[in-house]
Structure formats: C-alpha cells, structure tokens
Motif scaffolding. Sequence first.
Motif, mmCIF file in Angstrom:
data_model
loop_
_atom_site.group_PDB
_atom_site.id
_atom_site.type_symbol
_atom_site.label_atom_id
_atom_site.label_comp_id
_atom_site.label_asym_id
_atom_site.label_seq_id
_atom_site.Cartn_x
_atom_site.Cartn_y
_atom_site.Cartn_z
ATOM 1 N N ARG A 51 -11.645 10.635 0.311
ATOM 2 C CA ARG A 51 -10.377 10.325 -0.355
ATOM 3 C C ARG A 51 -10.503 9.023 -1.126
ATOM 4 N N ILE A 52 -9.841 8.988 -2.278
ATOM 5 C CA ILE A 52 -9.778 7.789 -3.109
ATOM 6 C C ILE A 52 -8.304 7.498 -3.357
ATOM 7 N N GLY A 53 -7.835 6.342 -2.922
ATOM 8 C CA GLY A 53 -6.419 6.034 -3.002
ATOM 9 C C GLY A 53 -6.082 4.962 -4.006
ATOM 10 N N LEU A 54 -4.933 5.134 -4.683
ATOM 11 C CA LEU A 54 -4.372 4.100 -5.550
ATOM 12 C C LEU A 54 -2.864 4.138 -5.438
ATOM 13 N N GLU A 55 -2.221 3.013 -5.730
ATOM 14 C CA GLU A 55 -0.771 2.903 -5.624
ATOM 15 C C GLU A 55 -0.104 3.379 -6.912
ATOM 16 N N THR A 56 1.181 3.732 -6.794
ATOM 17 C CA THR A 56 1.966 4.030 -7.977
ATOM 18 C C THR A 56 2.121 2.772 -8.822
ATOM 19 N N GLY A 57 2.096 2.948 -10.124
ATOM 20 C CA GLY A 57 2.218 1.822 -11.046
ATOM 21 C C GLY A 57 2.297 2.310 -12.473
ATOM 22 N N SER A 58 2.275 1.365 -13.400
ATOM 23 C CA SER A 58 2.443 1.710 -14.813
ATOM 24 C C SER A 58 1.301 2.560 -15.354
ATOM 25 N N LEU A 72 -12.933 13.747 -9.007
ATOM 26 C CA LEU A 72 -12.854 12.870 -7.846
ATOM 27 C C LEU A 72 -11.610 13.191 -7.016
ATOM 28 N N PRO A 73 -11.697 13.084 -5.681
ATOM 29 C CA PRO A 73 -10.552 13.401 -4.799
ATOM 30 C C PRO A 73 -9.555 12.245 -4.728
ATOM 31 N N VAL A 74 -8.883 11.960 -5.823
ATOM 32 C CA VAL A 74 -7.990 10.816 -5.901
ATOM 33 C C VAL A 74 -6.613 11.184 -5.374
ATOM 34 N N ILE A 75 -5.982 10.236 -4.692
ATOM 35 C CA ILE A 75 -4.656 10.421 -4.107
ATOM 36 C C ILE A 75 -3.795 9.228 -4.514
ATOM 37 N N CYS A 76 -2.570 9.512 -4.949
ATOM 38 C CA CYS A 76 -1.632 8.453 -5.322
ATOM 39 C C CYS A 76 -0.614 8.293 -4.192
#
Length: 343
Positions: A51-58, A72-76
């Motif tokens: 898993r690859i995580g990032l926060e909500t943003g602009s 990529l297995p990205v998750i927001c």
Amino acid sequence: MEYYVGLDVSLKQTSICVVNQTGSVVREGVVDSDPKAIAAFVRSNAPGAVRIGLETGSTSTWLWTELKRLGLPVICIDARHAKAVLKMQINKSDRNDAAGIARIMQTGWFKEVRVKDLDSHSIRALLASRALLVKIKRDLENQIRGLLKNHGLVIGRAKFNVFAVRAEELIEDRPELMAAVGPLLAARRAIEQQVGDLDRKVLKLARYDVQVRRFMTAPGVGPITALCFKATIDDPTRFRRSRSFGAYVGLTTRRHASGEVDWSGRISKCGDAMLRTYLFEAANVLLTRVPKWSALKAWGMRLAKRNGLRKAKVAVARKLAVILHRMWIDGTEFKWSTKKAAA
C-alpha cells in the motif's frame, strides 16, 4: 518482505518513507512532487509495495490518478483522520509525517477516500466558477444599492436588465454618482455576460447526459443541481444504501450521547457545501413554485405546517437527495403521483 509507503506531499517536494511489515523504517527520501519521480523512488526502494498512502489535498486527485495509471497501489486517506494520528508525534515535520502515514498503511487503521475522476472535477470547476461569478454579481448589486441609498435613491425590486436600467436612470443627472457607480455597473454587465456563457455550457452538458436528464425529471431539480449531484457522487455504488446519502451531504442532525446526556442538534453540514445549497434551493422550488402535485410535495407541506417552512425545506432536500440516488441506481425517472393519492 512486505513494504508500505507513506507520502507527505507539498507543492514542490514530497517526503517518502518506506516501512516493512513490522513498522521499521527501511528507506526515507525526498523527491519532486511529480508522479514519475515518486513512482521511480517507490519501485527502486519498495518493490512490490502493498500500500502507498497519501492525504487528501489540493494535488491529491492528480497524484492519485497518475500513480494509479502507473500501476501503483496508491490509497488516499482523509487528512483529518491522518492528523488525529500524526498529532501524537512530538516533533512535526514532513519526514515524520511521511513515516506516520507509512505506519498507518502498515497497520491498516484507515478509511480510504473515494477519489473522483478528472471529468467530474472538470464539471465541478465549471459550476464553482459560475457560483463565484454569481456571488460577485450579487455583491456588486448590493454595493450599488448601498451607495445610492446614502443619497436617498432607492432602486427597489429589480431583476435582470431592470436593475441596470433603473440604476442608470437614478444617476443620469448626478455626475458625482456616475463616477462611483458607473464602473460598478460596467463590471456587473461584464460578469453577467460571463455567467450567461457558463449557463449555456451547463445546459449543453446537461442536454447530452442521459443521467442528468433523468435527474431533471424530479420537481425542482434543474440542470445545475443535476450536474452538481452527478459530479459530486461520481459513482453511486459506493453507497450501499440510498438513505446514507443524506448524512453524506450533511443534511442529517448531529447527535451527542454520553451517559445520561443524549441530544440531537442542527444538521451537521458535513460534505459538499455546493451540493447541499443546490438541494436546498431545489426543495424551496418544489415547495413554493412547482404547481404539480406529488407525494414528496405533500409530505413536505405537512411537515411545513407542523414544524415550519425552513425545517421542511431541509427535510425535503435530504429526501430529494435520497430519491435522486435511488433513481441513479435503478436507472428510472421520478415517479409522480396524483394530488388525491398523495394526500
């Protein structure tokens, strides 16, 4: 070895942290906030990342879309949820935040945020631009009214071109007012033209969208509300029950229960403010302007007699949102009823 990656994104650079299945840091780094640069770092330092995580943003929508496209297995995740975890850290830094997000991915203690596609964001950008111009136009009109009232000149109730004509008549023989009000009228005229152009684009989008036309069969729902509803939801299947949509747009009451205390307050106003506003306006039109009878209007009028018109509008807006979602799921139009059956 399983790898989990956390991304702390800023406009120019992104801090990246890679942890293993035990939460130990394997690699840290900083790259440009570019999907290809991020993908290259992850593939070289965390091959086969779970898993690859990032926060909500602009920029989260753009990054999420591009990283998904790169395989990529990205998750927001919601930035508010991440903040609740990351605030436990003593030192606040991009490096520590990336490590915290990576460990959130490793523990699985998160709720994934649905990221809308770019087409939905394009429609919402169009509607947001129109809403902003309408607000500026209204502010200009209020400013003109205020300036004229100071001199005992009242425009009165006026809509569309009547406002400009009436204002020009009042300042025709007043050069001192012409210097102050004239530029405001010119700006209002230009903004009104731009709003008209955007209205034509909205009507064109609504005309060629089958689902939007279905939404418009519901009383009080016009092309703007229908387009905003479709662009905000993006995918109706992410709601298991239609009745959950009222809470999603913040049209259900807040509740606080603790021990012997249990009270319900006003509506939560969570979710998208634009859609909530348009649903409220649609409910107002349904209750006050639509002459054709329906079970929804009958229910709203009974509620208005008991609790007042304003609360009835909020309740009808919530119910209208639920009905629109069910119409989308079933692929049906609004079901009208006779006045006798509705009563």
